[in-house]
Scaffold this motif. Structure first.
Motif, PDB file in Angstrom:
ATOM      1  N   MET A 101      24.007  -4.799  31.401  1.00 37.24           N
ATOM      2  CA  MET A 101      24.506  -4.816  30.026  1.00 37.24           C
ATOM      3  C   MET A 101      24.440  -6.228  29.452  1.00 37.24           C
ATOM      4  O   MET A 101      24.759  -7.202  30.149  1.00 37.24           O
ATOM      5  N   THR A 102      24.069  -6.328  28.185  1.00 34.57           N
ATOM      6  CA  THR A 102      24.089  -7.614  27.508  1.00 34.57           C
ATOM      7  C   THR A 102      25.534  -7.982  27.170  1.00 34.57           C
ATOM      8  O   THR A 102      26.418  -7.118  27.162  1.00 34.57           O
ATOM      9  N   PRO A 103      25.808  -9.260  26.878  1.00 36.29           N
ATOM     10  CA  PRO A 103      27.177  -9.654  26.535  1.00 36.29           C
ATOM     11  C   PRO A 103      27.758  -8.879  25.354  1.00 36.29           C
ATOM     12  O   PRO A 103      28.931  -8.478  25.380  1.00 36.29           O
ATOM     13  N   MET A 104      26.964  -8.646  24.312  1.00 36.88           N
ATOM     14  CA  MET A 104      27.473  -7.922  23.147  1.00 36.88           C
ATOM     15  C   MET A 104      27.748  -6.458  23.493  1.00 36.88           C
ATOM     16  O   MET A 104      28.742  -5.875  23.042  1.00 36.88           O
ATOM     17  N   THR A 105      26.863  -5.865  24.291  1.00 34.53           N
ATOM     18  CA  THR A 105      27.088  -4.473  24.706  1.00 34.53           C
ATOM     19  C   THR A 105      28.329  -4.376  25.588  1.00 34.53           C
ATOM     20  O   THR A 105      29.120  -3.433  25.464  1.00 34.53           O
ATOM     21  N   THR A 106      28.508  -5.344  26.464  1.00 31.56           N
ATOM     22  CA  THR A 106      29.699  -5.370  27.318  1.00 31.56           C
ATOM     23  C   THR A 106      30.956  -5.485  26.479  1.00 31.56           C
ATOM     24  O   THR A 106      31.947  -4.793  26.736  1.00 31.56           O
ATOM     25  N   LEU A 107      30.905  -6.357  25.478  1.00 35.63           N
ATOM     26  CA  LEU A 107      32.067  -6.532  24.611  1.00 35.63           C
ATOM     27  C   LEU A 107      32.379  -5.251  23.847  1.00 35.63           C
ATOM     28  O   LEU A 107      33.543  -4.833  23.767  1.00 35.63           O
ATOM     29  N   ARG A 108      31.332  -4.608  23.311  1.00 36.97           N
ATOM     30  CA  ARG A 108      31.530  -3.433  22.470  1.00 36.97           C
ATOM     31  C   ARG A 108      31.922  -2.196  23.259  1.00 36.97           C
ATOM     32  O   ARG A 108      32.778  -1.414  22.829  1.00 36.97           O
ATOM     33  N   ARG A 109      31.332  -2.012  24.444  1.00 36.74           N
ATOM     34  CA  ARG A 109      31.513  -0.755  25.172  1.00 36.74           C
ATOM     35  C   ARG A 109      32.494  -0.830  26.341  1.00 36.74           C
ATOM     36  O   ARG A 109      32.976   0.198  26.801  1.00 36.74           O
ATOM     37  N   VAL A 110      32.798  -2.030  26.803  1.00 37.80           N
ATOM     38  CA  VAL A 110      33.658  -2.156  27.977  1.00 37.80           C
ATOM     39  C   VAL A 110      34.958  -2.890  27.655  1.00 37.80           C
ATOM     40  O   VAL A 110      36.059  -2.386  27.909  1.00 37.80           O
ATOM     41  N   VAL A 111      34.839  -4.076  27.066  1.00 37.03           N
ATOM     42  CA  VAL A 111      36.012  -4.937  26.887  1.00 37.03           C
ATOM     43  C   VAL A 111      36.881  -4.487  25.724  1.00 37.03           C
ATOM     44  O   VAL A 111      38.091  -4.273  25.887  1.00 37.03           O
ATOM     45  N   LEU A 112      36.281  -4.328  24.537  1.00 38.11           N
ATOM     46  CA  LEU A 112      37.083  -3.996  23.363  1.00 38.11           C
ATOM     47  C   LEU A 112      37.850  -2.676  23.488  1.00 38.11           C
ATOM     48  O   LEU A 112      39.021  -2.615  23.110  1.00 38.11           O
ATOM     49  N   PRO A 113      37.231  -1.590  23.984  1.00 43.96           N
ATOM     50  CA  PRO A 113      38.011  -0.344  24.103  1.00 43.96           C
ATOM     51  C   PRO A 113      39.274  -0.503  24.946  1.00 43.96           C
ATOM     52  O   PRO A 113      40.287   0.145  24.670  1.00 43.96           O
ATOM     53  N   GLN A 114      39.218  -1.349  25.978  1.00 45.76           N
ATOM     54  CA  GLN A 114      40.404  -1.562  26.804  1.00 45.76           C
ATOM     55  C   GLN A 114      41.368  -2.541  26.139  1.00 45.76           C
ATOM     56  O   GLN A 114      42.593  -2.390  26.245  1.00 45.76           O
ATOM     57  N   ALA A 115      40.815  -3.530  25.441  1.00 43.08           N
ATOM     58  CA  ALA A 115      41.666  -4.518  24.783  1.00 43.08           C
ATOM     59  C   ALA A 115      42.414  -3.929  23.592  1.00 43.08           C
ATOM     60  O   ALA A 115      43.456  -4.465  23.192  1.00 43.08           O
ATOM     61  N   MET A 116      41.904  -2.844  23.024  1.00 39.96           N
ATOM     62  CA  MET A 116      42.529  -2.259  21.838  1.00 39.96           C
ATOM     63  C   MET A 116      43.964  -1.829  22.100  1.00 39.96           C
ATOM     64  O   MET A 116      44.795  -1.814  21.192  1.00 39.96           O
ATOM     65  N   ARG A 117      44.283  -1.472  23.347  1.00 39.51           N
ATOM     66  CA  ARG A 117      45.657  -1.071  23.667  1.00 39.51           C
ATOM     67  C   ARG A 117      46.633  -2.219  23.437  1.00 39.51           C
ATOM     68  O   ARG A 117      47.784  -1.987  23.081  1.00 39.51           O
TER      69      ARG A 117
END
Length: 277
Positions: free
Chosen positions: A187-203
């Motif tokens: 995964m690219t950094p932007m894809t990682t941010l969009r699909r992995v990190v942000l969904p979990q950080a939204m909580r």
């Protein structure tokens, strides 16, 4: 021995369960009800024309102020979220220049009162008569810096500094192992941010963001000092003609409560959507 055990069991079965009494609960409840009744009686006896409040609630000037309040709050909060994400990423960047710029940005806009920022932007023409880019355009500052733009910048930039810290906290709450796992599968950094990190950080991000948006709705009232027609200024305009000050203020208060209630409901469903499954 067996008979003694049966006698003991029989005695235990015949015990009466007495509920624990809480007299202070009843007393405190009665005091609260008395206070509420006293406030209700005082408001009913006050010199307020309650029958005029519904008319001010739907007055054209009040409705225009309501629309301007909603537009200002939504645009300022939306811009603050976008800018806050950018500043948060700069704050977490390995680039020292970007990181220290983000630190300075947060320090400046979070450190100054919102009202002061609004007044500075509104009076920017006293410092810069024109806003220009050489060889491209030049516009008088008074033309650009309207009351809406000044309020938008004052509220939005201040909120973006808070949003940057909220987003930073949310991103930092995600286990670094999640990012490493995403990198390991290409995964690219932007894809990682969009699909992995942000969904979990939204909580972590959503609850304080919802609270800040509610504060933003109420904070738009500060734009009244630069004659922007929001709810408070609309109420003042109406009362300046009929001198029914409290009646118009109560109508504005009712609209604030409606907007905050709607925002609270939206926050509840967002939190539930991103909550634990």
């Amino acid at each position: 021995m067996a008979s003694d055990l049966r006698t003991s069991e029989l005695q235990q079965s015949e015990l009466t369960v007495v509920p624990l009494r809480h007299p202070w609960r009843w007393f405190s409840g009665a005091v609260i009800l008395l206070v509420l009744a006293g406030l209700g009686w005082a408001m009913a006896e006050a010199q307020i024309q309650w029958e005029d409040v519904p008319g001010f609630f739907t007055h054209p000037v009040m409705l225009e102020g309501l629309l301007n309040t909603i537009v200002l709050a939504v645009v300022a909060q939306g811009g603050a979220i976008v800018l806050g994400v950018v500043i948060a990423l700069m704050r977490l960047s390995a680039n020292p220049v970007a990181r220290w710029f983000a630190v300075g940005y947060i320090w400046l806009f979070r450190g100054l009162p919102v009202l002061l920022q609004i007044l500075i932007w509104f009076n920017l023409a006293l410092v810069f008569q024109n806003i220009s880019i050489p060889m491209l355009f030049s516009v008088p500052t008074n033309v650009v810096m309207t009351a809406f733009v000044a309020a938008l910048l004052g509220l939005g930039l201040n909120e973006s500094a808070y949003m940057a810290e909220i987003v930073r906290a949310g991103l930092s709450s995600v286990d670094p192992g999640q990012t490493e796992a995403a990198k390991s599968i290409g995964m690219t950094p932007m894809t990682t941010l969009r699909r992995v990190v942000l969904p979990q950080a939204m909580r972590v991000i959503i609850p304080p963001t919802g609270n800040n948006f509610i504060n933003m709705i109420k904070g738009t009232s500060m734009a009244s000092v630069i004659a922007f027609l929001e709810l408070i200024h609309a109420a003042n305009n109406i009362s300046s003609r009929n001198l029914e000050i409290m009646e118009t203020l109560f109508a504005a208060a009712a609209w604030y409560l409606v907007m905050v209630s709607v925002a609270s409901i939206g926050q509840h469903y967002l939190e539930r959507a991103y909550g634990p499954r």
